[in-house]
Design a protein around this motif. Structure first.
Motif, mmCIF file in Angstrom:
data_model
loop_
_atom_site.group_PDB
_atom_site.id
_atom_site.type_symbol
_atom_site.label_atom_id
_atom_site.label_comp_id
_atom_site.label_asym_id
_atom_site.label_seq_id
_atom_site.Cartn_x
_atom_site.Cartn_y
_atom_site.Cartn_z
ATOM 1 N N PRO A 110 -4.779 13.328 -42.927
ATOM 2 C CA PRO A 110 -3.426 13.893 -43.011
ATOM 3 C C PRO A 110 -3.376 14.984 -44.076
ATOM 4 O O PRO A 110 -4.139 14.965 -45.048
ATOM 5 C CB PRO A 110 -2.571 12.684 -43.402
ATOM 6 C CG PRO A 110 -3.347 11.504 -42.912
ATOM 7 C CD PRO A 110 -4.789 11.873 -43.087
ATOM 8 N N ALA A 111 -2.474 15.928 -43.897
ATOM 9 C CA ALA A 111 -2.425 17.093 -44.779
ATOM 10 C C ALA A 111 -2.315 16.709 -46.249
ATOM 11 O O ALA A 111 -3.000 17.292 -47.106
ATOM 12 C CB ALA A 111 -1.259 17.992 -44.377
ATOM 13 N N ALA A 112 -1.476 15.721 -46.565
ATOM 14 C CA ALA A 112 -1.299 15.329 -47.967
ATOM 15 C C ALA A 112 -2.586 14.746 -48.541
ATOM 16 O O ALA A 112 -2.932 14.995 -49.700
ATOM 17 C CB ALA A 112 -0.165 14.312 -48.083
ATOM 18 N N VAL A 113 -3.324 13.976 -47.725
ATOM 19 C CA VAL A 113 -4.581 13.389 -48.189
ATOM 20 C C VAL A 113 -5.645 14.462 -48.333
ATOM 21 O O VAL A 113 -6.404 14.488 -49.314
ATOM 22 C CB VAL A 113 -5.056 12.291 -47.220
ATOM 23 C CG1 VAL A 113 -6.435 11.762 -47.625
ATOM 24 C CG2 VAL A 113 -4.051 11.152 -47.182
ATOM 25 N N ALA A 114 -5.713 15.385 -47.364
ATOM 26 C CA ALA A 114 -6.679 16.484 -47.443
ATOM 27 C C ALA A 114 -6.453 17.311 -48.705
ATOM 28 O O ALA A 114 -7.409 17.758 -49.353
ATOM 29 C CB ALA A 114 -6.574 17.355 -46.201
ATOM 30 N N ASP A 115 -5.198 17.492 -49.066
ATOM 31 C CA ASP A 115 -4.884 18.259 -50.276
ATOM 32 C C ASP A 115 -5.412 17.555 -51.514
ATOM 33 O O ASP A 115 -5.957 18.189 -52.419
ATOM 34 C CB ASP A 115 -3.368 18.451 -50.378
ATOM 35 C CG ASP A 115 -2.977 19.355 -51.534
ATOM 36 O OD1 ASP A 115 -3.471 20.494 -51.599
ATOM 37 O OD2 ASP A 115 -2.176 18.915 -52.384
ATOM 38 N N VAL A 116 -5.261 16.223 -51.578
ATOM 39 C CA VAL A 116 -5.769 15.457 -52.721
ATOM 40 C C VAL A 116 -7.293 15.485 -52.757
ATOM 41 O O VAL A 116 -7.908 15.612 -53.826
ATOM 42 C CB VAL A 116 -5.266 14.000 -52.653
ATOM 43 C CG1 VAL A 116 -5.925 13.149 -53.739
ATOM 44 C CG2 VAL A 116 -3.757 13.956 -52.798
#
Length: 254
Positions: A110-116
């Motif tokens: 997910p985008a939020a996880v990829a960002d982290v």
């Protein structure tokens, strides 16, 4: 279950109704007993079904009721303790880890996880799904996201059955610098709801753990706990534990 007049109650009608329902649950119903349907309950208490639904949802969130597919709304059993603290300071899958691995795929996080993680939005990462049970009941489901860069020694010809064990094994060979956690209230996604025997959109507790190695985030775990059966307590040591009704305990220091 008796009736009551709520028209002149100063607090919100659903909140007062919730209090009345709690008294009835304590005096008239057994654990696992099915409540009357919403139409009958609304008629008995002289409220709109929307008001009744608000009260039932609040009681479900507080762990007094459970909504079960094909069954209806039942009185929830007492809560059981589910320790979260002991896994701190170790990779998932370490000795004593209470989680059971159920599969692993390579897919974009997910985008939020990829960002982290610092990965590209379309970059595939190893995604390990795990489940945790207590007393024969699934109380939590977890997605562990591991970038390829964190497990460079992973063979490329793994079978589906070997995928998850190999990812965890490679992680354990990496030096863990530390981890941190964040907790928030969320809504169950369809797949998580299925694993937890909940309805999609039901209230859940989401525990996100970041694992650090080599000065970067090497993996992220997103664990989804049943909010109707779990509440969080924090010990003086900073360790965290999930407990159930009437069982206040502190997690041991890591």
């Amino acid at each position: 279950m008796g009736t009551t007049q709520l028209e002149n109650v100063p607090e919100p009608k659903y909140w007062h109704l919730k209090t009345v329902l709690v008294d009835a649950l304590d005096s008239e119903f057994e654990v696992g007993e099915i409540l009357p349907n919403e139409r009958d309950l609304a008629a008995r208490f002289g409220v709109a079904r929307a008001t009744l639904r608000q009260a039932l949802e609040q009681l479900e969130l507080e762990g007094r009721l459970q909504r079960r597919r094909g069954v209806g709304t039942t009185v929830a059993p007492p809560r059981m303790g589910v320790s979260v603290g002991p896994s701190s300071g170790s990779w998932p899958g370490a000795t004593g880890d209470a989680w059971r691995t159920v599969g692993c795929v390579e897919a974009a996080a997910p985008a939020a996880v990829a960002d982290v993680l610092g990965t590209d939005a379309d970059e595939a990462v190893h995604t390990v799904r795990r489940v945790r049970s207590m007393g024969g009941q699934s109380v939590a489901t977890e997605l562990l996201y591991v970038p390829r860069a964190s497990v460079p020694g992973l063979p490329g010809d793994l079978t589906p059955a070997d995928h998850a064990p190999a990812v965890l094994r490679e992680l354990h060979a990496v030096e863990l610098d530390g981890d941190d956690r964040a907790v928030e209230l969320g809504s169950a996604r369809a797949e998580d709801a299925k694993q937890l025997d909940r309805l999609p959109g039901a209230a859940v507790l989401v525990v996100t753990t970041r694992y650090f190695s080599g000065g970067r985030v090497a993996a992220v775990a997103v664990a989804t706990y049943r909010a109707d059966t779990c509440r969080l307590t924090f010990g003086d040591s900073g360790a965290m534990e999930i407990t159930h009704h009437g069982q206040e305990r502190h997690a041991a220091a890591s």
